[in-house]
Design a protein around this motif. Structure first.
Motif, mmCIF file in Angstrom:
data_model
loop_
_atom_site.group_PDB
_atom_site.id
_atom_site.type_symbol
_atom_site.label_atom_id
_atom_site.label_comp_id
_atom_site.label_asym_id
_atom_site.label_seq_id
_atom_site.Cartn_x
_atom_site.Cartn_y
_atom_site.Cartn_z
ATOM 1 N N LEU A 17 13.104 -44.276 -36.271
ATOM 2 C CA LEU A 17 13.102 -42.832 -35.997
ATOM 3 C C LEU A 17 11.861 -42.436 -35.201
ATOM 4 N N HIS A 18 10.737 -43.042 -35.511
ATOM 5 C CA HIS A 18 9.526 -42.781 -34.725
ATOM 6 C C HIS A 18 9.722 -43.266 -33.283
ATOM 7 N N ASP A 19 10.347 -44.439 -33.118
ATOM 8 C CA ASP A 19 10.647 -44.944 -31.766
ATOM 9 C C ASP A 19 11.473 -43.929 -30.985
ATOM 10 N N LYS A 20 12.530 -43.441 -31.616
ATOM 11 C CA LYS A 20 13.442 -42.500 -30.946
ATOM 12 C C LYS A 20 12.743 -41.180 -30.635
ATOM 13 N N ALA A 21 11.925 -40.675 -31.552
ATOM 14 C CA ALA A 21 11.212 -39.425 -31.295
ATOM 15 C C ALA A 21 10.324 -39.574 -30.061
ATOM 16 N N ILE A 22 9.608 -40.683 -29.977
ATOM 17 C CA ILE A 22 8.740 -40.931 -28.824
ATOM 18 C C ILE A 22 9.571 -41.069 -27.558
ATOM 19 N N GLU A 23 10.700 -41.732 -27.657
ATOM 20 C CA GLU A 23 11.589 -41.873 -26.502
ATOM 21 C C GLU A 23 12.067 -40.499 -26.016
ATOM 22 N N PHE A 24 12.500 -39.644 -26.940
ATOM 23 C CA PHE A 24 12.952 -38.303 -26.552
ATOM 24 C C PHE A 24 11.806 -37.479 -25.972
ATOM 25 N N SER A 26 9.221 -38.621 -24.346
ATOM 26 C CA SER A 26 8.984 -39.147 -22.995
ATOM 27 C C SER A 26 10.019 -38.617 -22.016
ATOM 28 N N THR A 27 11.264 -38.548 -22.460
ATOM 29 C CA THR A 27 12.323 -37.979 -21.623
ATOM 30 C C THR A 27 12.048 -36.512 -21.343
ATOM 31 N N ALA A 28 11.585 -35.775 -22.351
ATOM 32 C CA ALA A 28 11.268 -34.355 -22.169
ATOM 33 C C ALA A 28 10.151 -34.172 -21.145
ATOM 34 N N ILE A 29 9.159 -35.034 -21.175
ATOM 35 C CA ILE A 29 8.062 -34.969 -20.207
ATOM 36 C C ILE A 29 8.581 -35.203 -18.798
ATOM 37 N N GLU A 30 9.379 -36.268 -18.642
ATOM 38 C CA GLU A 30 9.948 -36.575 -17.331
ATOM 39 C C GLU A 30 10.791 -35.408 -16.819
ATOM 40 N N ALA A 31 11.617 -34.848 -17.690
ATOM 41 C CA ALA A 31 12.493 -33.746 -17.301
ATOM 42 C C ALA A 31 11.684 -32.505 -16.927
ATOM 43 N N ARG A 39 17.802 -30.779 -19.482
ATOM 44 C CA ARG A 39 17.504 -32.122 -20.013
ATOM 45 C C ARG A 39 16.245 -32.083 -20.872
ATOM 46 N N ARG A 40 15.228 -31.321 -20.429
ATOM 47 C CA ARG A 40 13.991 -31.191 -21.208
ATOM 48 C C ARG A 40 14.283 -30.569 -22.565
ATOM 49 N N TRP A 41 15.068 -29.495 -22.562
ATOM 50 C CA TRP A 41 15.389 -28.814 -23.811
ATOM 51 C C TRP A 41 16.159 -29.733 -24.748
ATOM 52 N N GLN A 42 17.147 -30.457 -24.217
ATOM 53 C CA GLN A 42 17.944 -31.365 -25.062
ATOM 54 C C GLN A 42 17.060 -32.451 -25.679
ATOM 55 N N ALA A 43 16.175 -33.029 -24.878
ATOM 56 C CA ALA A 43 15.303 -34.093 -25.386
ATOM 57 C C ALA A 43 14.335 -33.544 -26.436
ATOM 58 N N LYS A 91 1.812 -30.971 -22.076
ATOM 59 C CA LYS A 91 0.686 -31.365 -22.934
ATOM 60 C C LYS A 91 1.087 -31.513 -24.409
ATOM 61 N N PRO A 92 1.870 -30.583 -24.987
ATOM 62 C CA PRO A 92 2.250 -30.764 -26.390
ATOM 63 C C PRO A 92 3.042 -32.053 -26.639
ATOM 64 N N ALA A 93 3.882 -32.437 -25.692
ATOM 65 C CA ALA A 93 4.643 -33.681 -25.863
ATOM 66 C C ALA A 93 3.725 -34.893 -25.770
ATOM 67 N N ASP A 94 2.757 -34.835 -24.852
ATOM 68 C CA ASP A 94 1.770 -35.924 -24.758
ATOM 69 C C ASP A 94 0.983 -36.043 -26.060
ATOM 70 N N GLU A 95 0.570 -34.894 -26.603
ATOM 71 C CA GLU A 95 -0.163 -34.884 -27.875
ATOM 72 C C GLU A 95 0.700 -35.425 -29.010
ATOM 73 N N ALA A 96 1.974 -35.044 -29.002
ATOM 74 C CA ALA A 96 2.890 -35.518 -30.046
ATOM 75 C C ALA A 96 3.024 -37.034 -30.003
ATOM 76 N N ILE A 97 3.161 -37.578 -28.806
ATOM 77 C CA ILE A 97 3.259 -39.034 -28.668
ATOM 78 C C ILE A 97 1.973 -39.683 -29.166
#
Length: 122
Positions: A17-24, A26-31, A39-43, A91-97
């Motif tokens: 689950l931690h793997d998937k959260a980080i994957e999502f 990362s997708t949100a950052i890219e989007a 796509r950002r919102w979905q991720a 930035k919040p997604a980077d911090e979360a990762i």
């Protein structure tokens, strides 16, 4: 009918689950960088769903301070991710990762140790 849960599988599931959260995330950052709001919102929504699952699965009765600290981390990340959606700020997604990756590594390490020595659970 009685069901039992293999604790070693539970540990692996938490690590995954931690793997998937980080994957999502990362997708949100890219989007966000690509300007793909949907796509950002979905991720981000998927990552928040995983954080919720992790939070509600905490054993607060037996987990003591560790469970309380994990709950605070998961709550903090969930709230911070609102800025990603509202401001398109990555930035919040980077911090979360940055917060989730050491936890992910620890859960994987524990899963590997249990695989190597299943008696460790007892």
């Amino acid at each position: 009918m009685e069901f039992s849960v293999d604790p070693s599988q539970s540990v692996k599931s938490v690590a995954e689950l931690h793997d998937k959260a980080i994957e999502f995330l990362s997708t949100a950052i890219e989007a966000a960088k690509a300007g793909d709001i949907n796509r950002r919102w979905q991720a981000t929504d998927q990552a928040r769903g995983i954080l919720l699952a992790l939070r509600v699965s905490l054993d607060k009765e037996n987990g003591g301070e560790i469970a309380a600290n994990l709950e605070r981390v998961y709550n903090f990340i969930s709230v911070r991710l609102l800025d990603l959606d509202m401001k398109n700020d990555t930035k919040p997604a980077d911090e979360a990762i940055d917060l989730l990756d050491p936890l992910r590594q620890s859960w994987h390490q524990l899963a590997n140790e249990i695989d190597a020595d299943p008696a460790r659970l007892h």
